[in-house]
Design an enzyme around this catalytic site. Sequence first.
Site, short mmCIF file in Angstrom:
data_model
loop_
_atom_site.label_atom_id
_atom_site.label_comp_id
_atom_site.label_asym_id
_atom_site.label_seq_id
_atom_site.Cartn_x
_atom_site.Cartn_y
_atom_site.Cartn_z
N TRP A 1 0.14 -2.57 -1.16
CA TRP A 1 -0.60 -1.92 -2.24
C TRP A 1 -1.95 -2.60 -2.45
CZ3 TRP A 1 -1.88 -4.25 -7.02
CH2 TRP A 1 -2.55 -3.40 -7.91
N HIS A 2 -2.01 -3.92 -2.32
CA HIS A 2 -3.28 -4.61 -2.46
C HIS A 2 -4.24 -4.24 -1.34
CE1 HIS A 2 -1.12 -7.39 -5.27
NE2 HIS A 2 -2.30 -7.39 -5.84
N GLY A 3 -3.71 -3.97 -0.16
CA GLY A 3 -4.55 -3.59 0.97
C GLY A 3 -3.72 -3.60 2.25
#
Length: 385
Positions: A316-318
């Site tokens: 989700w962060h990347g």
Amino acid sequence: MTPFESNIFFYILFVSLIPAILLGIFEKRIKYYGTLLSIFMIALFIGSNKFQLLSFLCFYAWEVLLIKSYLIIRNKTNKASLMRLFILLSIFPLCIVKFSHFFTTSTVGFIGISYITFRIVQIIIETHDGLIKKINLIDLTYFILFFPSVSSGPIDRSRRFEDDINKVLKRREYFDYMGTGIFKIFQGIAYKFIFSSLIYNHWLIKISTSFTISSILQYMYAYSLYLFFDFAGYSCIAIGTGYFLGVKLPENFNLPFLSKSMKEFWDRWHMSLSFWFRDFVYTRFVMTSMKHKWFKSRYTSSYLGFMITMLVMGIWHGTYLYYIIYGLYEGFLLVATDYYQRKNKFYKAHKKEKWFQALSIFVTFNLACFGLLLFSGRLTIYFKI
């Protein structure tokens, strides 16, 4: 314009809160003004970028259509497969943004898409659970677009949010809200613009990029402290702003570097995010796996749940490799912590002694900081992760 960053933004913010304050003082409902203010602020964040504005409008229409459609379907059937389909459809725009760097170097998406998607998914899941039976378009729009927390949280829950915005506060109660709001905003300003700035300007950016133990450790500690004060500062300002609008956003940080274990750390660090993943990813995976008897041991379900949850959080962060490694690292630490606390006799014998608690804080602090070092992407300089 980036929220809570520039002097001009704070000027606009304070001026725009005056009508909300007057409504609160005269015991009037703030939500209609708050909805219009959030729409204005979102437009301000997007600025003159027509592509991002069009992306945002399409995203908003798509998500509202999904929510309204699923509510109609849920009244006829409660099939979990349909709920999962609507979740996949709701996160599809976010997936495009997260994976776009593989296909283009241009900017895709708009500010707040990640946190807005969390809000949408929560509504769909709780609609499936029967906790949400009706949806008011104004309340839904206000919840989706609530500007103080749209960029970086805290992540609120729709039912709690709606209770706040539909409650008319007494004058005395609103004054208490204002007092708390002022305190939180000044706390956030101190964290973000004093402590984090001092760490960044006088320590972090001066650390050598050479591959030495000293430089790596310095960066690990400097970045961890900088990230805490910057992020906690933002959260405090967002929470404080929410109070002026009559909304009690959830707290996001609670002295995380004093945690005695990594499980406790995630109960104190970015709490609204970790609780969201606990409720809507970890718990649901464990309950489903136990219901269908996928594994012989409930601990296997729990441990795999930890790994899946933290991996999803990392992605989700990347989608860069170092975020994936970060997620796997955090998942492994949660599994190791649970196993250690259940099985280790030395831990059970000494866990309440002060010297052991102090040692636990020291070890946890370093484990957490190493995780944030992975998260920072700094190691890509050396290992091309």
